[in-house]
Design a protein around this motif. Structure first.
Motif, PDB file in Angstrom:
ATOM      1  N   GLU A   9      20.178  15.939  39.017  1.00 54.64           N
ATOM      2  CA  GLU A   9      21.357  16.296  39.820  1.00 54.64           C
ATOM      3  C   GLU A   9      22.147  15.044  40.212  1.00 54.64           C
ATOM      4  OE1 GLU A   9      22.232  18.311  44.075  1.00 54.64           O
ATOM      5  OE2 GLU A   9      20.387  18.945  43.078  1.00 54.64           O
ATOM      6  N   ASN A  10      21.437  14.028  40.709  1.00 54.18           N
ATOM      7  CA  ASN A  10      22.104  12.785  41.095  1.00 54.18           C
ATOM      8  C   ASN A  10      22.654  12.034  39.888  1.00 54.18           C
ATOM      9  OD1 ASN A  10      22.197  12.323  43.984  1.00 54.18           O
ATOM     10  ND2 ASN A  10      19.971  12.472  43.917  1.00 54.18           N
ATOM     11  N   GLY A  11      21.934  12.137  38.779  1.00 55.76           N
ATOM     12  CA  GLY A  11      22.391  11.496  37.544  1.00 55.76           C
ATOM     13  C   GLY A  11      23.716  12.089  37.095  1.00 55.76           C
ATOM     14  N   GLU A  12      23.787  13.419  37.155  1.00 51.82           N
ATOM     15  CA  GLU A  12      25.012  14.118  36.753  1.00 51.82           C
ATOM     16  C   GLU A  12      26.161  13.775  37.696  1.00 51.82           C
ATOM     17  OE1 GLU A  12      25.601  18.579  36.208  1.00 51.82           O
ATOM     18  OE2 GLU A  12      23.661  18.184  35.252  1.00 51.82           O
ATOM     19  N   ARG A  13      25.843  13.721  38.979  1.00 53.29           N
ATOM     20  CA  ARG A  13      26.872  13.392  39.964  1.00 53.29           C
ATOM     21  C   ARG A  13      27.441  11.999  39.678  1.00 53.29           C
ATOM     22  NH1 ARG A  13      24.532  13.694  45.280  1.00 53.29           N
ATOM     23  NH2 ARG A  13      24.869  15.905  45.168  1.00 53.29           N
ATOM     24  N   LEU A  14      26.557  11.042  39.410  1.00 61.20           N
ATOM     25  CA  LEU A  14      27.014   9.676  39.125  1.00 61.20           C
ATOM     26  C   LEU A  14      27.902   9.647  37.872  1.00 61.20           C
ATOM     27  CD1 LEU A  14      27.073   6.636  39.584  1.00 61.20           C
ATOM     28  CD2 LEU A  14      25.020   6.472  38.177  1.00 61.20           C
ATOM     29  N   CYS A  15      27.469  10.363  36.836  1.00 65.16           N
ATOM     30  CA  CYS A  15      28.268  10.392  35.601  1.00 65.16           C
ATOM     31  C   CYS A  15      29.669  10.921  35.874  1.00 65.16           C
ATOM     32  CB  CYS A  15      27.593  11.266  34.548  1.00 65.16           C
ATOM     33  SG  CYS A  15      26.091  10.508  33.903  1.00 65.16           S
ATOM     34  N   LYS A  16      29.752  11.950  36.721  1.00 65.13           N
ATOM     35  CA  LYS A  16      31.065  12.533  37.029  1.00 65.13           C
ATOM     36  C   LYS A  16      31.921  11.563  37.837  1.00 65.13           C
ATOM     37  CE  LYS A  16      29.864  17.312  36.485  1.00 65.13           C
ATOM     38  NZ  LYS A  16      29.582  18.615  37.090  1.00 65.13           N
ATOM     39  N   ILE A  17      31.271  10.829  38.762  1.00 66.95           N
ATOM     40  CA  ILE A  17      32.010   9.826  39.543  1.00 66.95           C
ATOM     41  C   ILE A  17      32.587   8.775  38.590  1.00 66.95           C
ATOM     42  CG2 ILE A  17      31.771   7.917  41.212  1.00 66.95           C
ATOM     43  CD1 ILE A  17      29.564   9.592  42.589  1.00 66.95           C
ATOM     44  N   LEU A  18      31.744   8.283  37.683  1.00 65.86           N
ATOM     45  CA  LEU A  18      32.187   7.242  36.745  1.00 65.86           C
ATOM     46  C   LEU A  18      33.286   7.781  35.832  1.00 65.86           C
ATOM     47  CD1 LEU A  18      28.728   5.643  35.867  1.00 65.86           C
ATOM     48  CD2 LEU A  18      30.458   4.755  37.425  1.00 65.86           C
ATOM     49  N   ARG A  19      33.091   8.994  35.361  1.00 63.96           N
ATOM     50  CA  ARG A  19      34.101   9.628  34.494  1.00 63.96           C
ATOM     51  C   ARG A  19      35.450   9.694  35.207  1.00 63.96           C
ATOM     52  NH1 ARG A  19      34.980   9.785  29.506  1.00 63.96           N
ATOM     53  NH2 ARG A  19      37.004   9.202  30.285  1.00 63.96           N
ATOM     54  N   SER A  20      35.432  10.091  36.482  1.00 67.76           N
ATOM     55  CA  SER A  20      36.712  10.228  37.192  1.00 67.76           C
ATOM     56  C   SER A  20      37.317   8.859  37.503  1.00 67.76           C
ATOM     57  CB  SER A  20      36.554  11.084  38.452  1.00 67.76           C
ATOM     58  OG  SER A  20      35.766  10.395  39.388  1.00 67.76           O
ATOM     59  N   LEU A  21      36.487   7.827  37.645  1.00 66.65           N
ATOM     60  CA  LEU A  21      37.039   6.484  37.856  1.00 66.65           C
ATOM     61  C   LEU A  21      37.842   6.052  36.628  1.00 66.65           C
ATOM     62  CD1 LEU A  21      34.081   4.580  39.578  1.00 66.65           C
ATOM     63  CD2 LEU A  21      36.318   5.073  40.570  1.00 66.65           C
ATOM     64  N   CYS A  22      37.379   6.438  35.455  1.00 68.76           N
ATOM     65  CA  CYS A  22      38.116   6.114  34.220  1.00 68.76           C
ATOM     66  C   CYS A  22      39.377   6.959  34.107  1.00 68.76           C
ATOM     67  CB  CYS A  22      37.252   6.377  32.993  1.00 68.76           C
ATOM     68  SG  CYS A  22      35.911   5.214  32.851  1.00 68.76           S
ATOM     69  N   ASP A  23      39.212   8.261  34.318  1.00 64.89           N
ATOM     70  CA  ASP A  23      40.334   9.175  34.083  1.00 64.89           C
ATOM     71  C   ASP A  23      41.440   9.035  35.121  1.00 64.89           C
ATOM     72  OD1 ASP A  23      38.952  10.123  31.968  1.00 64.89           O
ATOM     73  OD2 ASP A  23      38.174  11.908  32.976  1.00 64.89           O
ATOM     74  N   GLU A  24      41.051   8.856  36.373  1.00 65.35           N
ATOM     75  CA  GLU A  24      42.062   8.882  37.433  1.00 65.35           C
ATOM     76  C   GLU A  24      42.501   7.509  37.875  1.00 65.35           C
ATOM     77  OE1 GLU A  24      40.107  11.401  40.277  1.00 65.35           O
ATOM     78  OE2 GLU A  24      39.864  12.908  38.686  1.00 65.35           O
ATOM     79  N   ARG A  25      41.647   6.489  37.687  1.00 59.27           N
ATOM     80  CA  ARG A  25      41.990   5.178  38.224  1.00 59.27           C
ATOM     81  C   ARG A  25      41.986   4.086  37.157  1.00 59.27           C
ATOM     82  NH1 ARG A  25      39.567   4.902  44.004  1.00 59.27           N
ATOM     83  NH2 ARG A  25      41.194   3.340  44.066  1.00 59.27           N
ATOM     84  N   GLU A  26      41.863   4.514  35.921  1.00 58.46           N
ATOM     85  CA  GLU A  26      41.919   3.595  34.776  1.00 58.46           C
ATOM     86  C   GLU A  26      40.924   2.455  34.854  1.00 58.46           C
ATOM     87  OE1 GLU A  26      45.575   1.880  33.460  1.00 58.46           O
ATOM     88  OE2 GLU A  26      45.322   2.815  31.504  1.00 58.46           O
ATOM     89  N   ARG A  27      39.770   2.754  35.429  1.00 55.28           N
ATOM     90  CA  ARG A  27      38.702   1.757  35.436  1.00 55.28           C
ATOM     91  C   ARG A  27      38.039   1.773  34.059  1.00 55.28           C
ATOM     92  NH1 ARG A  27      38.517   1.208  41.035  1.00 55.28           N
ATOM     93  NH2 ARG A  27      40.728   1.022  41.327  1.00 55.28           N
ATOM     94  N   THR A  28      37.436   0.651  33.703  1.00 54.18           N
ATOM     95  CA  THR A  28      36.780   0.533  32.402  1.00 54.18           C
ATOM     96  C   THR A  28      35.280   0.427  32.634  1.00 54.18           C
ATOM     97  OG1 THR A  28      38.721  -0.675  31.655  1.00 54.18           O
ATOM     98  CG2 THR A  28      36.748  -0.827  30.281  1.00 54.18           C
ATOM     99  N   ILE A  29      34.518   1.155  31.867  1.00 57.96           N
ATOM    100  CA  ILE A  29      33.067   1.178  32.084  1.00 57.96           C
ATOM    101  C   ILE A  29      32.302   0.891  30.789  1.00 57.96           C
ATOM    102  CG2 ILE A  29      31.105   2.650  32.757  1.00 57.96           C
ATOM    103  CD1 ILE A  29      33.013   4.163  34.582  1.00 57.96           C
ATOM    104  N   VAL A  30      31.311   0.025  30.899  1.00 55.09           N
ATOM    105  CA  VAL A  30      30.335  -0.138  29.821  1.00 55.09           C
ATOM    106  C   VAL A  30      28.985   0.218  30.433  1.00 55.09           C
ATOM    107  CG1 VAL A  30      29.285  -1.683  28.128  1.00 55.09           C
ATOM    108  CG2 VAL A  30      31.689  -2.011  28.778  1.00 55.09           C
ATOM    109  N   LEU A  31      28.381   1.265  29.920  1.00 54.30           N
ATOM    110  CA  LEU A  31      27.155   1.785  30.515  1.00 54.30           C
ATOM    111  C   LEU A  31      26.036   1.876  29.478  1.00 54.30           C
ATOM    112  CD1 LEU A  31      26.901   4.772  32.927  1.00 54.30           C
ATOM    113  CD2 LEU A  31      25.577   4.824  30.831  1.00 54.30           C
ATOM    114  N   VAL A  32      24.920   1.276  29.813  1.00 54.77           N
ATOM    115  CA  VAL A  32      23.750   1.319  28.940  1.00 54.77           C
ATOM    116  C   VAL A  32      22.894   2.514  29.341  1.00 54.77           C
ATOM    117  CG1 VAL A  32      21.546   0.181  28.469  1.00 54.77           C
ATOM    118  CG2 VAL A  32      23.659  -1.158  28.473  1.00 54.77           C
ATOM    119  N   THR A  33      22.501   3.288  28.367  1.00 52.97           N
ATOM    120  CA  THR A  33      21.634   4.427  28.678  1.00 52.97           C
ATOM    121  C   THR A  33      20.755   4.759  27.481  1.00 52.97           C
ATOM    122  OG1 THR A  33      21.592   6.734  29.411  1.00 52.97           O
ATOM    123  CG2 THR A  33      23.366   6.148  27.900  1.00 52.97           C
TER     124      THR A  33
END
Ligand code: ADP
Ligand code: MG
Length: 245
Positions: free
Chosen positions: A184-208
């Motif tokens: 649940e927390n993992g999914e929440r974090l992914c959505k937060i990161l996704r919205s940072l890219c989509d809405e605020r044009e942040r760039t993410i490099v994520l290892v998983t």
């Protein structure tokens, strides 16, 4: 640097990046000739078996490890050419790093750890408010006065994530940030990161190593024995995620 210059440069670029670790007579080629361009607003994921060089790549992008060869440019800037102090300052202001081992300060509370980058910068006007919002979003408000040793792995991870986001960095580098979180927390974090890219044009490099996490990204590169062995564009999930947030 002017805004116009930043617009023309990539948030993160690696050219022919090579890293060889030397311990005594031992020599480990952790990365060999890795070239990678990350676009502004892109959510790039990096997958690969343990030991394939994922953490090394992230550390090199963050300017935390000295490279053996090649080049790394962050917003067109070569961090290796900066003094240690300038590099540390640049990183604190522009890059949010979530380490695999969290790297929290054991003597500080959760809240103090989150606020630390802003405090070092001489206090950001609304740092406390931002910390409050991050703690609420990541559901760690109740643990704010606890030191890392009395927090669970998942809570420490969320504190490390909040600390990485407090300065509102344009580039976020995260090493297995969902590794200690329940689904649940993992999914929440992914959505937060996704919205940072989509809405605020942040760039993410994520290892998983979880394909469910990689599905939130725009593109996934795979490392194998220190080399890029594959690249996949992931358009479908993007629309699903956008649709339900
Ligand atoms: P991953 O994050 O994909 O598991 P790493 O980047 O941590 O991979 O490691 C890549 C390779 O480099 C591995 O063989 C690892 O043992 C080696 N390595 C990583 N860090 C060091 C180090 N500080 N000294 C020597 N070898 C290292
Ligand atoms: Mg690793």
């Amino acid at each position: 640097m002017t805004t116009a210059t930043i617009e023309k440069t990539c948030p993160a670029e690696a050219k022919g990046l090579t890293k060889i670790y030397r311990a005594g007579t031992n020599r480990v080629a952790a990365l060999t000739d890795v070239s990678l361009t990350v676009r502004r607003g892109e959510f790039l994921t990096v997958m690969g078996a343990s030991g394939s060089g994922k953490s090394t790549l992230l550390h090199l992008l963050a300017g935390l490890t000295e490279r053996t060869g090649g080049e790394v440019l962050i917003d067109g800037v070569d961090l290796a050419k900066m003094s240690d102090a300038a590099r540390t300052r640049f990183r604190r202001r522009h890059i949010g790093v979530v380490f695999q081992a969290f790297n929290l300060i054991p003597t500080l509370t959760a809240e103090e750890n989150i606020l630390l980058p802003a405090l070092i910068e001489g206090g950001m006007p609304d740092a406390r408010k931002k910390a409050e919002t991050l703690m609420q979003t990541l559901e760690i408000t109740e643990r704010r006065h606890h030191r890392p040793d009395s927090l669970s792995g998942g809570e420490q991870q969320r504190v490390a994530i909040a600390r990485a986001l407090i300065m509102e960095p344009t580039l976020i580098l995260a090493d297995e940030p969902t590794g200690n979180l329940d689904s649940e927390n993992g999914e929440r974090l992914c959505k937060i990161l996704r919205s940072l890219c989509d809405e605020r044009e942040r760039t993410i490099v994520l290892v998983t190593h979880e394909s469910a996490v990689a599905a939130y990204g725009d593109r996934c590169v795979t490392l194998r024995d220190g080399r890029i062995s594959g690249e996949q564009v992931m358009p479908a999930m993007r629309h699903d995620v956008k649709g339900d947030t």
